[in-house]
Design a protein around this motif. Structure first.
Motif, PDB file in Angstrom:
ATOM      1  N   VAL A   6      31.336  -5.326 -19.768  1.00  0.00           N
ATOM      2  CA  VAL A   6      29.904  -5.103 -19.521  1.00  0.00           C
ATOM      3  C   VAL A   6      29.511  -3.699 -19.973  1.00  0.00           C
ATOM      4  O   VAL A   6      28.514  -3.508 -20.681  1.00  0.00           O
ATOM      5  N   ILE A   9      29.620  -3.446 -23.831  1.00  0.00           N
ATOM      6  CA  ILE A   9      28.467  -4.085 -24.465  1.00  0.00           C
ATOM      7  C   ILE A   9      27.242  -3.184 -24.345  1.00  0.00           C
ATOM      8  O   ILE A   9      26.483  -3.022 -25.304  1.00  0.00           O
ATOM      9  N   LYS A  10      27.055  -2.573 -23.196  1.00  0.00           N
ATOM     10  CA  LYS A  10      25.917  -1.662 -23.032  1.00  0.00           C
ATOM     11  C   LYS A  10      26.016  -0.488 -24.002  1.00  0.00           C
ATOM     12  O   LYS A  10      25.014  -0.090 -24.621  1.00  0.00           O
ATOM     13  N   ASP A  66      18.272  -5.633 -23.084  1.00  0.00           N
ATOM     14  CA  ASP A  66      19.185  -6.564 -22.421  1.00  0.00           C
ATOM     15  C   ASP A  66      18.593  -6.929 -21.068  1.00  0.00           C
ATOM     16  O   ASP A  66      18.324  -6.059 -20.243  1.00  0.00           O
ATOM     17  N   VAL A  69      23.590  -8.569 -18.663  1.00  0.00           N
ATOM     18  CA  VAL A  69      24.904  -8.386 -19.280  1.00  0.00           C
ATOM     19  C   VAL A  69      25.916  -8.717 -18.204  1.00  0.00           C
ATOM     20  O   VAL A  69      25.901  -8.125 -17.123  1.00  0.00           O
ATOM     21  N   ALA A  79      25.564 -11.190 -23.160  1.00  0.00           N
ATOM     22  CA  ALA A  79      24.302 -10.476 -23.014  1.00  0.00           C
ATOM     23  C   ALA A  79      23.151 -11.412 -23.357  1.00  0.00           C
ATOM     24  O   ALA A  79      23.220 -12.145 -24.347  1.00  0.00           O
TER      25      ALA A  79
END
Length: 121
Positions: A6, A9-10, A66, A69, A79
Protein backbone atom coordinates in the motif's frame (compact mmCIF):
# COMPACT_ATOMS: atom_id res chain seq x y z
CA UNK A 1 10.72 -3.24 8.31
CA UNK A 2 8.16 -5.37 6.44
CA UNK A 3 7.30 -4.53 2.84
CA UNK A 4 4.01 -2.65 2.56
CA UNK A 5 2.50 -2.72 -0.95
CA UNK A 6 0.00 0.00 0.00
CA UNK A 7 2.78 2.44 0.93
CA UNK A 8 4.78 1.54 -2.18
CA UNK A 9 1.78 2.13 -4.45
CA UNK A 10 1.23 5.52 -2.83
CA UNK A 11 4.90 6.42 -3.42
CA UNK A 12 4.78 5.07 -6.99
CA UNK A 13 1.62 7.06 -7.77
CA UNK A 14 3.20 10.13 -6.17
CA UNK A 15 6.13 9.84 -8.59
CA UNK A 16 3.69 9.53 -11.49
CA UNK A 17 1.74 12.60 -10.36
CA UNK A 18 5.01 14.53 -10.07
CA UNK A 19 6.10 13.31 -13.54
CA UNK A 20 9.30 12.07 -11.88
CA UNK A 21 10.32 9.76 -14.73
CA UNK A 22 13.57 8.67 -13.08
CA UNK A 23 11.72 7.42 -9.99
CA UNK A 24 9.00 5.84 -12.12
CA UNK A 25 11.62 4.01 -14.18
CA UNK A 26 13.45 2.87 -11.04
CA UNK A 27 10.24 1.29 -9.76
CA UNK A 28 9.94 -1.09 -12.71
CA UNK A 29 11.86 -4.36 -12.86
CA UNK A 30 13.68 -4.92 -16.16
CA UNK A 31 11.19 -7.62 -17.17
CA UNK A 32 8.05 -5.90 -15.87
CA UNK A 33 4.77 -6.23 -17.71
CA UNK A 34 2.00 -3.66 -17.96
CA UNK A 35 -1.44 -4.66 -19.21
CA UNK A 36 -4.23 -2.15 -19.74
CA UNK A 37 -7.46 -2.22 -21.67
CA UNK A 38 -6.45 1.27 -22.80
CA UNK A 39 -2.88 0.71 -24.03
CA UNK A 40 -2.71 -3.06 -24.46
CA UNK A 41 0.21 -5.19 -23.25
CA UNK A 42 3.67 -3.78 -22.68
CA UNK A 43 6.71 -5.91 -21.87
CA UNK A 44 9.91 -4.68 -20.29
CA UNK A 45 10.86 -1.48 -18.51
CA UNK A 46 12.01 0.22 -21.72
CA UNK A 47 8.70 -0.33 -23.55
CA UNK A 48 6.70 0.69 -20.48
CA UNK A 49 8.69 3.90 -20.04
CA UNK A 50 8.36 4.79 -23.74
CA UNK A 51 4.58 4.48 -23.35
CA UNK A 52 4.60 6.52 -20.11
CA UNK A 53 6.59 9.33 -21.74
CA UNK A 54 4.30 9.43 -24.79
CA UNK A 55 1.19 9.44 -22.60
CA UNK A 56 2.49 12.34 -20.51
CA UNK A 57 3.55 14.26 -23.64
CA UNK A 58 -0.11 13.98 -24.68
CA UNK A 59 -1.53 14.61 -21.17
CA UNK A 60 1.02 16.69 -19.21
CA UNK A 61 -1.64 18.18 -16.90
CA UNK A 62 -2.98 14.87 -15.64
CA UNK A 63 -4.22 14.79 -12.08
CA UNK A 64 -4.87 11.39 -10.53
CA UNK A 65 -6.54 10.68 -7.22
CA UNK A 66 -6.49 7.33 -5.43
CA UNK A 67 -9.88 6.70 -3.87
CA UNK A 68 -8.73 3.38 -2.38
CA UNK A 69 -5.41 1.59 -2.00
CA UNK A 70 -5.54 -1.83 -0.38
CA UNK A 71 -3.26 -4.79 0.15
CA UNK A 72 -4.23 -7.94 -1.78
CA UNK A 73 -1.18 -10.06 -0.90
CA UNK A 74 2.20 -9.56 0.81
CA UNK A 75 3.67 -8.25 -2.49
CA UNK A 76 0.65 -6.77 -4.27
CA UNK A 77 -1.90 -4.04 -3.85
CA UNK A 78 -4.93 -2.69 -5.61
CA UNK A 79 -5.68 0.97 -6.27
CA UNK A 80 -8.98 2.47 -7.38
CA UNK A 81 -8.40 5.84 -9.02
CA UNK A 82 -9.81 8.73 -10.98
CA UNK A 83 -7.88 10.66 -13.64
CA UNK A 84 -8.52 14.03 -15.26
CA UNK A 85 -6.37 15.42 -18.06
CA UNK A 86 -6.42 17.51 -21.21
CA UNK A 87 -4.82 16.40 -24.49
CA UNK A 88 -1.94 18.79 -25.25
CA UNK A 89 -2.60 18.75 -28.99
CA UNK A 90 -6.37 18.73 -29.27
CA UNK A 91 -7.49 20.28 -25.99
CA UNK A 92 -9.92 17.39 -25.58
CA UNK A 93 -10.57 16.47 -21.92
CA UNK A 94 -9.86 12.96 -20.69
CA UNK A 95 -11.76 11.50 -17.75
CA UNK A 96 -10.85 8.01 -16.61
CA UNK A 97 -11.84 5.91 -13.64
CA UNK A 98 -10.51 2.47 -12.97
CA UNK A 99 -8.37 0.22 -10.90
CA UNK A 100 -5.03 -1.44 -11.06
CA UNK A 101 -3.32 -4.27 -9.30
CA UNK A 102 0.42 -3.80 -8.87
CA UNK A 103 2.71 -6.72 -8.03
CA UNK A 104 6.20 -6.21 -6.62
CA UNK A 105 9.20 -8.54 -6.44
CA UNK A 106 11.34 -9.21 -3.38
CA UNK A 107 13.43 -6.11 -4.21
CA UNK A 108 10.34 -3.86 -4.14
CA UNK A 109 10.32 -3.35 -7.90
CA UNK A 110 7.12 -3.49 -9.93
CA UNK A 111 6.88 -6.73 -11.90
CA UNK A 112 3.30 -6.47 -13.16
CA UNK A 113 0.61 -3.83 -13.48
CA UNK A 114 -2.90 -4.85 -14.47
CA UNK A 115 -5.07 -1.80 -15.29
CA UNK A 116 -8.82 -1.94 -15.84
CA UNK A 117 -10.59 1.24 -16.91
CA UNK A 118 -14.19 1.38 -15.77
CA UNK A 119 -14.84 4.00 -18.41
CA UNK A 120 -12.94 6.44 -20.56
CA UNK A 121 -14.54 9.49 -22.09
Amino acid sequence: MAFDPVEEIKLFHGAINALDFQTIENYFADDATYVSNGVGSLAGREQIMTAFRKYFDDYPDQTAIDMLVEKVSPRAGRAVWSVRATHSGTGKPLIREGEETITFNEDGRVTHVQVTDYQAF
